[in-house]
Structures are given as C-alpha cells and as structure tokens.
Design an enzyme around this catalytic site. Sequence first.
Site, PDB file in Angstrom:
ATOM      1  N   ASP A  85       8.795 -24.125  27.736  1.00 14.48           N
ATOM      2  CA  ASP A  85      10.241 -24.099  27.635  1.00 14.48           C
ATOM      3  C   ASP A  85      10.512 -24.618  26.222  1.00 14.48           C
ATOM      4  O   ASP A  85      10.361 -25.804  25.939  1.00 14.48           O
ATOM      5  CB  ASP A  85      10.835 -25.004  28.727  1.00 14.48           C
ATOM      6  CG  ASP A  85      12.348 -25.035  28.695  1.00 14.48           C
ATOM      7  OD1 ASP A  85      12.937 -24.440  27.776  1.00 14.48           O
ATOM      8  OD2 ASP A  85      12.939 -25.677  29.579  1.00 14.48           O
ATOM      9  N   TYR A  87      22.436   0.854  21.026  1.00 15.06           N
ATOM     10  CA  TYR A  87      22.076   0.414  22.384  1.00 15.06           C
ATOM     11  C   TYR A  87      20.562   0.255  22.506  1.00 15.06           C
ATOM     12  O   TYR A  87      20.073  -0.722  23.058  1.00 15.06           O
ATOM     13  CB  TYR A  87      22.575   1.449  23.402  1.00 15.06           C
ATOM     14  CG  TYR A  87      22.522   0.963  24.834  1.00 15.06           C
ATOM     15  CD1 TYR A  87      23.657   0.439  25.452  1.00 15.06           C
ATOM     16  CD2 TYR A  87      21.337   1.031  25.570  1.00 15.06           C
ATOM     17  CE1 TYR A  87      23.617  -0.015  26.749  1.00 15.06           C
ATOM     18  CE2 TYR A  87      21.287   0.571  26.879  1.00 15.06           C
ATOM     19  CZ  TYR A  87      22.427   0.055  27.465  1.00 15.06           C
ATOM     20  OH  TYR A  87      22.377  -0.401  28.755  1.00 15.06           O
ATOM     21  N   HIS A 114      27.013 -31.443  37.671  1.00 18.77           N
ATOM     22  CA  HIS A 114      27.558 -32.210  36.544  1.00 18.77           C
ATOM     23  C   HIS A 114      28.585 -31.439  35.724  1.00 18.77           C
ATOM     24  O   HIS A 114      29.459 -32.014  35.112  1.00 18.77           O
ATOM     25  CB  HIS A 114      26.427 -32.721  35.647  1.00 18.77           C
ATOM     26  CG  HIS A 114      25.566 -31.634  35.073  1.00 18.77           C
ATOM     27  ND1 HIS A 114      24.672 -30.927  35.837  1.00 18.77           N
ATOM     28  CD2 HIS A 114      25.456 -31.138  33.823  1.00 18.77           C
ATOM     29  CE1 HIS A 114      24.052 -30.041  35.066  1.00 18.77           C
ATOM     30  NE2 HIS A 114      24.510 -30.152  33.840  1.00 18.77           N
ATOM     31  N   ALA A 151      13.011 -24.624  23.708  1.00 10.67           N
ATOM     32  CA  ALA A 151      14.282 -24.794  23.003  1.00 10.67           C
ATOM     33  C   ALA A 151      14.139 -25.567  21.685  1.00 10.67           C
ATOM     34  O   ALA A 151      14.725 -25.210  20.681  1.00 10.67           O
ATOM     35  CB  ALA A 151      15.285 -25.489  23.918  1.00 10.67           C
ATOM     36  N   LYS A 161      19.368 -23.794  20.340  1.00 10.30           N
ATOM     37  CA  LYS A 161      18.847 -25.030  19.765  1.00 10.30           C
ATOM     38  C   LYS A 161      18.102 -24.697  18.470  1.00 10.30           C
ATOM     39  O   LYS A 161      18.740 -24.478  17.453  1.00 10.30           O
ATOM     40  CB  LYS A 161      17.936 -25.742  20.762  1.00 10.30           C
ATOM     41  CG  LYS A 161      18.654 -26.508  21.865  1.00 10.30           C
ATOM     42  CD  LYS A 161      19.227 -25.627  22.936  1.00 10.30           C
ATOM     43  CE  LYS A 161      19.707 -26.368  24.152  1.00 10.30           C
ATOM     44  NZ  LYS A 161      19.142 -25.884  25.394  1.00 10.30           N
ATOM     45  N   PHE A 178      13.773 -29.249  32.620  1.00  6.81           N
ATOM     46  CA  PHE A 178      15.193 -29.266  32.251  1.00  6.81           C
ATOM     47  C   PHE A 178      16.045 -28.876  33.466  1.00  6.81           C
ATOM     48  O   PHE A 178      15.574 -28.195  34.364  1.00  6.81           O
ATOM     49  CB  PHE A 178      15.416 -28.306  31.082  1.00  6.81           C
ATOM     50  CG  PHE A 178      16.831 -28.320  30.576  1.00  6.81           C
ATOM     51  CD1 PHE A 178      17.367 -29.479  30.033  1.00  6.81           C
ATOM     52  CD2 PHE A 178      17.636 -27.192  30.657  1.00  6.81           C
ATOM     53  CE1 PHE A 178      18.675 -29.504  29.577  1.00  6.81           C
ATOM     54  CE2 PHE A 178      18.939 -27.218  30.197  1.00  6.81           C
ATOM     55  CZ  PHE A 178      19.460 -28.378  29.665  1.00  6.81           C
ATOM     56  N   ASP A 179      17.312 -29.280  33.497  1.00  7.64           N
ATOM     57  CA  ASP A 179      18.121 -29.061  34.712  1.00  7.64           C
ATOM     58  C   ASP A 179      18.282 -27.595  35.101  1.00  7.64           C
ATOM     59  O   ASP A 179      18.184 -27.252  36.267  1.00  7.64           O
ATOM     60  CB  ASP A 179      19.483 -29.782  34.630  1.00  7.64           C
ATOM     61  CG  ASP A 179      20.315 -29.388  33.419  1.00  7.64           C
ATOM     62  OD1 ASP A 179      19.741 -28.863  32.451  1.00  7.64           O
ATOM     63  OD2 ASP A 179      21.529 -29.598  33.432  1.00  7.64           O
TER      64      ASP A 179
HETATM   65  C1  LIG Z   1      19.164 -25.776  26.736  1.00  6.65           C
HETATM   66  C2  LIG Z   1      17.895 -25.721  27.438  1.00  6.65           C
HETATM   67  C3  LIG Z   1      17.641 -24.763  28.418  1.00  6.65           C
HETATM   68  C4  LIG Z   1      18.685 -23.754  28.879  1.00  6.65           C
HETATM   69  O1  LIG Z   1      19.128 -22.982  27.848  1.00  6.65           O
HETATM   70  P1  LIG Z   1      20.647 -22.435  27.747  1.00  6.65           P
HETATM   71  O2  LIG Z   1      20.639 -21.666  26.468  1.00  6.65           O
HETATM   72  O3  LIG Z   1      21.553 -23.595  27.744  1.00  6.65           O
HETATM   73  O4  LIG Z   1      20.856 -21.557  28.921  1.00  6.65           O
HETATM   74  C5  LIG Z   1      16.405 -24.760  29.016  1.00  6.65           C
HETATM   75  N1  LIG Z   1      15.478 -25.670  28.692  1.00  6.65           N
HETATM   76  C6  LIG Z   1      15.688 -26.612  27.755  1.00  6.65           C
HETATM   77  C7  LIG Z   1      14.619 -27.595  27.419  1.00  6.65           C
HETATM   78  C8  LIG Z   1      16.896 -26.686  27.111  1.00  6.65           C
HETATM   79  O5  LIG Z   1      17.112 -27.646  26.207  1.00  6.65           O
END
Ligand SMILES: *Cc1c(COP(=O)(O)O)cnc(C)c1O
Length: 458
Positions: free
Chosen positions: A215, A72, A450, A217, A258, A124-125
């Site tokens: 951000d 843990y 979506h 990813a 990613k 990003f969304d």
């Molecule tokens: C996928 C993504 C996110 C969100 O990540 P999740 O792992 O799907 O929650 C945030 N920003 C970008 C640029 C992404 O491609």
Amino acid sequence: MKLPYAEPFKIKMVEQITRSTKEQRLQWIKDAKYNLFNLKSSQVFVDLLTDSGTGAMSDKQWSEMMIGDESYAGATSYYKMKNAIKNILGFEYFLPTHQGRAAENVLFSALIKEGDIVPGNSHFDTTKGHIEFRKAKAVDCTIDEAFDTSIEHPFKGNLDLVKLENILKKYPKEQIPLIIVTVTCNSSGGQPVSMQNLKDVKQLAEKYEIPVFYDSARFAENAYFIKIREEAYKNKTIKEIVAEMFSYADGMTMSSKKDAIVNMGGFIALRSEKLFKEASVYNIMFEGFITYGGMSGRDMNALAQGLDEATEFYYLESRIEQVALLGKRCVEYGIPVQHPFGGHAIFIDAKKVLPQLAKEEYIAQTLAIELYIEGGIRGVEIGTILADRDPETRENRYPALELVRLAIPRRTYTNNHIEYVAAAMKNVFDRRNEITKGVKILYEAPIMRHFTVELEKI
Ligand SMILES: *Cc1c(COP(=O)(O)O)cnc(C)c1O
C-alpha cells in the site's frame, strides 16, 4: 557553516486564506457537530486534516495538464503514466483508478473472499474497510515498538516477522490471498519500513507462497527514511532505493494524492498478467476502461510528472524537514508527540495531554476540537472513532494510541504556518487541565464512521 535545507522551488501563485475569531470558531464547530470533516474549508485557517490531494502541483505538472490526451482508449496520457510506473516503480502492468481506495476495491475484488486472512502492518482504514466489507480479516503484525510513542526506533512501520510467520503457519495458503505492507505506515504514525524488513517479509512470503503487495501512498517518503536511516543506502539515490523496494513486491496499490503530488488519482501496479486480466474486469465495472480507469488524461499526465518530482532527494528533504520542524517545536513546548517524527505528519499523544479523560470520551477527538477552537487549525483524530466497532461484537475498539494527527500538505504551507500551529498547540497544552469533559456520539455510520459521525460535548 553547513548550509541548511531550503525548498527546491519558489512560489509562483498564492491562494488567500482567512483568519477568524474564537467566537466564530466556537459556533462553527458546534454547527459541524464537533466533526472536523463537517467544517467548511473557509472556516479553517491552516488545514492539516490530511496531506491527501492537498499538495501544490508544480509548473511542469500544470503544463502537463494542458497537453493531456482525453481519448477514451489508448490515450498518450495513459502511456505516459505507464512509462513512469515502469521506469520508477518497475511494474509491467497497471490499472488507473480514481484514488487509492478504488485501487483497493478493484484489487481485492479479484483476490479476497469471505473468511480470508490478510496480514500486514497496521492496515490503513480504507484498506481494512475493504477487507472487512468482504468478511475477511485484517491481522496486524506491526512490531510492538510502534505502539509506544516515546520509543525511538528508526523503522516503526516494520512487520514483526515472528507475528507474521505465526499467521502464515496457522492458516492454509488458500486462506491468505496476500500480505499488505504499508509504506510508510500511516496508521502507526507515518513510520517507515526498512529495506531489510521488506526483504525479510518477501523471503518469508515466498516460503509460504503468498504474494506481497505494498500500500504505497507514501513510498517516496519511505525511501527517504531508508536513505537517511539505513547505513547501506546512504549513497544511493532515491530512485535507486525506490526501485529496490518494489523489487520485493508482487504488486501495489497507490493513492496518488499523496506521493504523486496530484489532487486526484490512484492505480494498481502488478507483475502478473493473469491477475492484471482478472482485475481489469473489475476496473471496467467500477472505475472505467483500463486506459483511464476514473482519471482524465490531464490527471494521468500530472501524475506521471509528479512521480518523477516526488522521487528527488531535495524535494523530500524539504518535505520531511518541514514536518520535523513542527515536531521539534512541540518537543520544545513540552507537548508529547510520537517519536521519531513521521514522514507526513506529527502525531500528538492525546492520552498524555488529557489523562483526566476516560477512553469513552473520545480523547483525541476532544483535543482536535480544542486545537480548532484555539487557532482555526484542522487536524484529525486517529483514535477510537477512527478504529470503528468490532465487526462481530459491535463493541467500540479502543486502540493502544489516541492521536491527533497534524498532516502537512506537500509544498503548500510555509514554515511560518508551522510556527503558528505549534504556538496554538502550546496554548491548548498550557490550559489542558481546564479540559475536563470529552464528547459523546449522537450518530454514527456502520462502517468508516469517522467521516460522518455527529457528536456533542458531554
Ligand atoms: C490515503 C491512503 C489510502 C486510500 O487512498 P485514497 O486516495 O484516500 O482513497 C490507502 N492507504 C494509505 C496508506 C493511505 O494513506
């Protein structure tokens, strides 16, 4: 003869996928309310819905899974991940989270309040969702070139420094908790941000005393583009480029699904101990204790190994070249796609394929449905449905671009699958004049509609 690229791996295990008939697909997509998220994966032949969590792990990652420490608190797996983040990305502090949006939720809980302004490059969304959920506003400062799919610009993810400075001038710094730079910029088509732009943004941010977060990813794919397209970096290793990129950031959020090539996971990394402590409170509340935060030890191990593999040149070359192969085939067949090709996906310009449809008929969604019916290929709409309604006026937001994204999972499909997808897309393109009606919405959720939207054919 110059030797071509080839995957720096071979296949050790395969997974069966099944083909279907057009009649089956017509029924399945209707049953799915014309929302591709509602399809069963067994109803899909080549799944290009997303490159998120769909990659193939390596034998080394799988062996790391076996030696995960599930304690843990203070697990060795936590320290493995901590070391990888320190060594590869250069951050002292980190918090594991179950995926990228969880990292956003935790970080923004500590940073963003009602009325705040958060500038960035086409957020990003989920990022935008978490900002708007807090009644703050995401302001897009992406360069204008990003919105014309035919312009060749090496770094369409770049922020427009004039747009950015106008925002920084207009609002007091207390109202701008952070700038978010998305690398690569998913919403503008997987387009990279140049090292020069990262440097310039940091300089501007320092002048106005605003922290910069990435951000991240697809940070490794971004680094590859810097190496290939930015002269000064052509002799640097990917790991050197990655280290320099993050040297211009105060922190980052990561969807490890990613570029860390794992099926689940994420994290926040930070320089500030103060912010780390503040965010830790939310991490414990929403995710889990700070040494696992919603991840199992085995997943943290695989993630640490994945960060190392994803920042190797030959892996990235085969990855980006496979995506480019799909782009090249589309160009050969006359299909309008975004230029230059993105890092993780090819984006089809649906407005150019279906100019006969009105924007109220959800043009990109219509095209995505047709591609599924044609070949059992699942792509995704990056258009009006994704853009949601304006939180104040509740009117549909009509984005400049209506795109169908074909995202390529990492190390998962062969180039024959790519040829198959391109051929199906060509068939749809050849019969484009017969597609005279789009779809309309029967049900939608108030935010991030979506995923669950229900549609019918007009
Ligand atoms: C996928 C993504 C996110 C969100 O990540 P999740 O792992 O799907 O929650 C945030 N920003 C970008 C640029 C992404 O491609």
